[in-house]
Design an enzyme around this catalytic site. Structure first.
Site, PDB file in Angstrom:
ATOM      1  CD  GLN A   1      23.613  -6.304   7.502  1.00 32.11           C
ATOM      2  OE1 GLN A   1      22.807  -6.698   6.910  1.00 32.11           O
ATOM      3  NE2 GLN A   1      24.380  -5.367   6.789  1.00 32.11           N
TER       4      GLN A   1
ATOM      5  NE  ARG B   1      27.405  -3.452   3.861  1.00 33.48           N
ATOM      6  CZ  ARG B   1      27.215  -4.351   3.073  1.00 33.48           C
ATOM      7  NH1 ARG B   1      26.078  -5.086   2.693  1.00 33.48           N
ATOM      8  NH2 ARG B   1      28.073  -4.767   2.192  1.00 33.48           N
TER       9      ARG B   1
ATOM     10  N   GLY C   1      32.944 -11.268   0.499  1.00 33.99           N
ATOM     11  CA  GLY C   1      31.611 -11.675   0.577  1.00 33.99           C
ATOM     12  C   GLY C   1      31.770 -13.251  -0.271  1.00 33.99           C
ATOM     13  NE  ARG C   2      28.044 -12.531  -5.523  1.00 34.91           N
ATOM     14  CZ  ARG C   2      27.359 -12.123  -6.715  1.00 34.91           C
ATOM     15  NH1 ARG C   2      28.134 -11.830  -7.638  1.00 34.91           N
ATOM     16  NH2 ARG C   2      26.161 -11.609  -6.600  1.00 34.91           N
TER      17      ARG C   2
ATOM     18  CE1 TYR D   1      16.153  -4.792   1.378  1.00 37.90           C
ATOM     19  CE2 TYR D   1      18.375  -4.740   1.641  1.00 37.90           C
ATOM     20  CZ  TYR D   1      17.606  -5.470   1.057  1.00 37.90           C
ATOM     21  OH  TYR D   1      17.785  -6.534   0.180  1.00 37.90           O
TER      22      TYR D   1
END
Length: 345
Positions: free
Chosen positions: A101, A225, A314-315, A180
């Site tokens: 990424q 993304r 993810g987590r 971002y």
């Protein structure tokens, strides 16, 4: 076909077959060394999760101006490329696939990371709040990018894609989500330009498509993304939906590897008439990766319903390096807790 949809294989693009539908979501850990090179611990960290269908790395900075957090890895120096070669080699040896990424933080930064310079942004619009991992530093006013700086940044994304190819990655994911830099161009709160890079859906999206085109010239597989819902580092504006509609309609004509939901929680959004992933699916007919708080069961449901083709986790993958094996064997999962962020296991 496997009786558990999570473990069906999946053809990604023309030349990649994923062993299952589970994707390791990108998760920034800030554990590169002081030269922003991945460490041996990171090599092992990614290698242990190679049985996911696809790994998407944490965000890799495309240039020195992209930095917004301490010790986040990068991919613009020979040493950094060499470090990522070790990661991709380990993942491939263990039978996995891995995308890099690539990102630029834009205004989500501070002069402490930029040798005293102001962060770059589409427009000079300040982000309020405390800079993470500092005691009391506050975000300040960024500097509006010039035409030359925009062109340089597009080139930096292209070079990052070329460097990722050299490092052995199977593809790249362009990070245009989570408030971002590229996402800042796609939202009216942060893009107040009146030139060719703002003021209309087409102009606001221009930089995204130029980055995608540039990356695709350098590496075969390019994913994206996006965050159609302005939920972090941005304020919502009702006009944003028209920008997202435009982006997805154009993306539907692009030969991308996938479009990936950029949300911490893939929740219902009234203005999108569904979850963010459902909104993406309505407008985009290519491969969709759902991400944002999915469990094993809710992931299965999203795949079975056709909302998504792949599920990013993810987590739970931080807490369970052997997540895929545990799910396959129907074994209980270790519960994630924030203290796990301080160690690469």
């Amino acid at each position: 076909m496997n009786r558990d949809v999570l473990f069906n294989t999946f053809k990604l693009g023309n030349d990649l077959t994923l062993s299952n539908r589970i994707v390791m979501a990108p998760m920034n850990r800030s554990m590169a060394d002081d030269d922003l090179v991945p460490t041996e611990a990171m090599v092992e960290y990614y290698g242990r999760r190679a049985d996911t269908g696809l790994i998407i790395t944490e965000s890799l900075m495309i240039s020195p101006s992209a930095m917004g957090y301490p010790n986040t890895p990068a991919i613009f120096t020979p040493a950094q490329i060499a470090g990522w070669k070790k990661v991709t080699r380990k993942v491939h040896e263990n039978g996995g696939r891995i995308f890099a990424q690539i990102w630029h933080t834009g205004r989500v930064s501070h002069p402490i990371y930029l040798k005293g310079e102001q962060p770059l942004a589409p427009s000079a619009v300040a982000l309020t709040g405390r800079v993470p991992r500092t005691d009391d530093l506050q975000y300040g006013m960024p500097r509006e990018m010039t035409e030359a700086e925009i062109r340089q940044m597009i080139g930096d994304f292209a070079q990052a894609a070329a460097n990722a190819r050299e490092a052995g990655f199977d593809g790249v994911e362009v990070h245009a989500a989570n408030g971002y830099l590229l996402d800042q161009f796609l939202h009216w709160d942060t893009n107040r330009r009146t030139d060719d890079w703002g003021g209309s859906e087409e102009n606001m999206a221009r930089i995204l498509f130029e980055v995608l085109d540039a990356a695709k010239r350098e590496i075969g597989q390019v994913g994206l993304r996006i965050s159609p819902a302005a939920y972090i580092h941005l304020e919502h504006d009702a006009r944003d939906k028209a920008v997202s509609d435009h982006v997805l309609q154009r993306l539907d004509q692009y030969d991308l590897a996938y479009v990936h939901t950029g949300m911490f929680e893939d929740s219902y959004q009234e203005h999108l008439a569904g979850t963010v992933t459902q909104y993406i699916r309505r407008h985009y007919s290519g491969t969709v990766i759902a991400c944002g708080g999915y469990s094993v069961n809710s992931g299965r449901e999203a795949l079975a319903s056709g909302d998504a083709d792949l599920i990013a986790i993810g987590r739970p993958l931080i807490a369970n390096p052997d997540f895929v094996a545990r799910v396959r064997a129907e074994q209980p999962l270790t519960t994630y807790n924030p203290e796990m962020l301080n160690e690469l296991v």
